[in-house]
Design a protein around this motif. Structure first.
Motif, short mmCIF file in Angstrom:
data_model
loop_
_atom_site.label_atom_id
_atom_site.label_comp_id
_atom_site.label_asym_id
_atom_site.label_seq_id
_atom_site.Cartn_x
_atom_site.Cartn_y
_atom_site.Cartn_z
N THR A 136 0.84 -1.20 0.00
CA THR A 136 0.00 0.00 0.00
C THR A 136 0.87 1.24 0.00
OG1 THR A 136 -0.20 -0.10 2.40
CG2 THR A 136 -1.99 -1.07 1.11
N GLN A 137 0.28 2.34 -0.49
CA GLN A 137 0.99 3.61 -0.60
C GLN A 137 0.07 4.72 -0.14
OE1 GLN A 137 1.39 3.38 -4.83
NE2 GLN A 137 3.22 2.10 -4.75
N ALA A 138 0.66 5.80 0.35
CA ALA A 138 -0.12 6.99 0.69
C ALA A 138 -0.40 7.75 -0.60
CB ALA A 138 0.65 7.86 1.67
N HIS A 139 -1.64 8.11 -0.81
CA HIS A 139 -2.02 8.90 -1.98
C HIS A 139 -2.61 10.23 -1.52
CE1 HIS A 139 -3.65 10.13 -5.82
NE2 HIS A 139 -4.83 10.29 -5.22
N HIS A 140 -2.16 11.32 -2.14
CA HIS A 140 -2.71 12.65 -1.87
C HIS A 140 -4.03 12.80 -2.63
CE1 HIS A 140 1.50 13.34 -0.79
NE2 HIS A 140 1.09 14.40 -0.13
N ILE A 141 -5.12 13.06 -1.92
CA ILE A 141 -6.42 13.25 -2.57
C ILE A 141 -6.34 14.46 -3.50
CG2 ILE A 141 -8.86 13.77 -2.20
CD1 ILE A 141 -8.58 12.20 0.49
N VAL A 142 -5.89 15.60 -2.96
CA VAL A 142 -5.52 16.73 -3.81
C VAL A 142 -4.04 16.52 -4.06
CG1 VAL A 142 -5.27 19.23 -3.99
CG2 VAL A 142 -7.24 18.25 -2.77
N TRP A 143 -3.70 16.22 -5.30
CA TRP A 143 -2.33 15.82 -5.63
C TRP A 143 -1.31 16.83 -5.15
CZ3 TRP A 143 -2.66 13.60 -11.29
CH2 TRP A 143 -3.53 12.51 -11.28
N TRP A 144 -0.22 16.32 -4.65
CA TRP A 144 0.86 17.14 -4.12
C TRP A 144 1.35 18.13 -5.17
CZ3 TRP A 144 6.20 17.85 -4.78
CH2 TRP A 144 6.86 18.43 -3.71
N GLY A 145 1.46 17.68 -6.40
CA GLY A 145 1.91 18.56 -7.49
C GLY A 145 0.94 19.69 -7.78
N ASN A 146 -0.31 19.54 -7.33
CA ASN A 146 -1.33 20.59 -7.50
C ASN A 146 -1.52 21.39 -6.22
OD1 ASN A 146 -1.73 19.67 -10.09
ND2 ASN A 146 -3.52 18.45 -9.58
N GLY A 147 -0.56 21.30 -5.31
CA GLY A 147 -0.63 22.07 -4.07
C GLY A 147 -1.25 21.33 -2.90
N GLY A 148 -1.56 20.05 -3.06
CA GLY A 148 -2.14 19.27 -1.96
C GLY A 148 -1.18 19.13 -0.79
N ARG A 149 -1.73 19.18 0.41
CA ARG A 149 -0.93 19.09 1.64
C ARG A 149 -0.63 17.64 1.98
NH1 ARG A 149 -5.46 20.99 2.52
NH2 ARG A 149 -5.92 19.60 4.24
N THR A 150 0.49 17.44 2.63
CA THR A 150 0.83 16.11 3.15
C THR A 150 0.37 16.08 4.61
OG1 THR A 150 2.70 15.93 1.64
CG2 THR A 150 2.69 14.45 3.54
N ASP A 151 -0.92 15.83 4.79
CA ASP A 151 -1.49 15.66 6.12
C ASP A 151 -2.57 14.59 6.05
OD1 ASP A 151 -3.88 16.92 5.25
OD2 ASP A 151 -3.18 18.86 5.91
N LEU A 152 -2.97 14.10 7.20
CA LEU A 152 -3.90 12.96 7.23
C LEU A 152 -5.23 13.24 6.54
CD1 LEU A 152 -3.23 11.51 10.78
CD2 LEU A 152 -2.70 10.45 8.58
N ASP A 153 -5.70 14.48 6.58
CA ASP A 153 -6.97 14.80 5.94
C ASP A 153 -6.89 14.71 4.42
OD1 ASP A 153 -8.20 15.25 8.35
OD2 ASP A 153 -7.84 17.41 8.31
#
Length: 141
Positions: A63-80
């Motif tokens: 399994t991998q962590a996926h950013h719901i709002v992609w990191w490259g689009n400014g998504g935060r690296t937080d649990l939400d």
């Protein structure tokens, strides 16, 4: 040359840093570098999600962590903004146009590329399927 969707997936799981340079090649700005959640956040994510969040999957390995709002689009690296996905379902998002969102209640919802919500279970009879709903509903099973 690789397909742009493959490049996006690789950028999601690799280390990428943007450096903006002037005409002489001198750096003007250096972008964010840390997309990966730290170990403590991965433990919390694994505890919360208990495996891949794709409906009916639940894989716990690879399994991998996926950013719901992609990191490259400014998504935060937080649990939400993170969900746990297996490698197969991560590819669905980055290469096949699937989408994920998290409701205010914390429920994770998956969407077909056309925007129709995916629900696990048997496929409806062919005469009751919408045009947006592909015939293959058991993706990943």
């Amino acid at each position: 040359m690789i397909h742009p969707q493959v490049a996006r997936r690789l950028a999601c799981t690799g280390r990428v840093q943007v450096v903006v340079e002037d005409e002489q090649g001198q750096p003007l700005s250096v972008g964010r570098m840390h997309r990966d959640p730290p170990a403590w956040m991965m433990r919390q994510l694994t505890y919360r999600d208990q495996g891949c969040t794709f409906p009916g999957c639940g894989a716990r390995a690879f399994t991998q962590a996926h950013h719901i709002v992609w990191w490259g689009n400014g998504g935060r690296t937080d649990l939400d903004n993170l969900v746990l996905v297996c490698a197969f379902h991560h590819k669905l998002v980055h290469e096949y146009g699937w989408a994920i969102n998290r409701e205010a209640t914390g429920e994770v919802r998956w969407f077909w590329p056309g925007g129709t919500r995916y629900r696990a279970g048997p496929a409806p009879p062919p005469d009751q399927r919408s045009e947006e709903e592909p015939a293959l509903l058991a993706v990943g099973s």
